[in-house]
Design a protein around this motif. Sequence first.
Motif: not given
Length: 129
Positions: A110-114, A118-119, A124-125
Motif C-alpha cells: 500500500g505504501a509502495a502504491f502511494k 505521488d511520483i 504530471e505537474a
Amino acid sequence: MTTNQNLAAKNGDANTHDGSSKDDPLERLTEALRDLIKAREPVTMITTSPSENEPEPEPPEVSTTVVQPKKAKKRERRTLLYPNHYSLRIREEDRERFDEYAYRHRLEKGAAFKRLLDITEAWEASQED
C-alpha cells in the motif's frame, strides 16, 4: 532373618516383630493407616420404601410452549477506512517489478502504491508547466 532385619541388626536399630524400624516415619504412617482401615465400620446399604399413608409424588409438569432461540445481536457496521477497493489489471512482469520495488525498499504494498501515485502526480505537474 529378612534383609531388613539383617540391616537393622548391623545398624543397631530397635526392631519391631517384623524387622522394621520404629523411627521410620514411613513405617509409622503405614501403621497408622492400617489401624484406621481396620477400625472402619463396613458400609451397609439401607433401602427404605415409602410408607403406605404418603401419596406418591406427582410427575413434573411438561410445558408445551416452544422456546424461541435467542437471535444473535447484529454488529454495528463500522465505517471503512478505505471505502473504495480497486482491482488493477497489470501485466505479470510489471507485478514482479512492483513486488521487487516494495521488497527492496522494505515497504508495504500500500505504501509502495502511494509512492507510485505521488511520483506520477509530480510527473504530471512537471508536464503541465
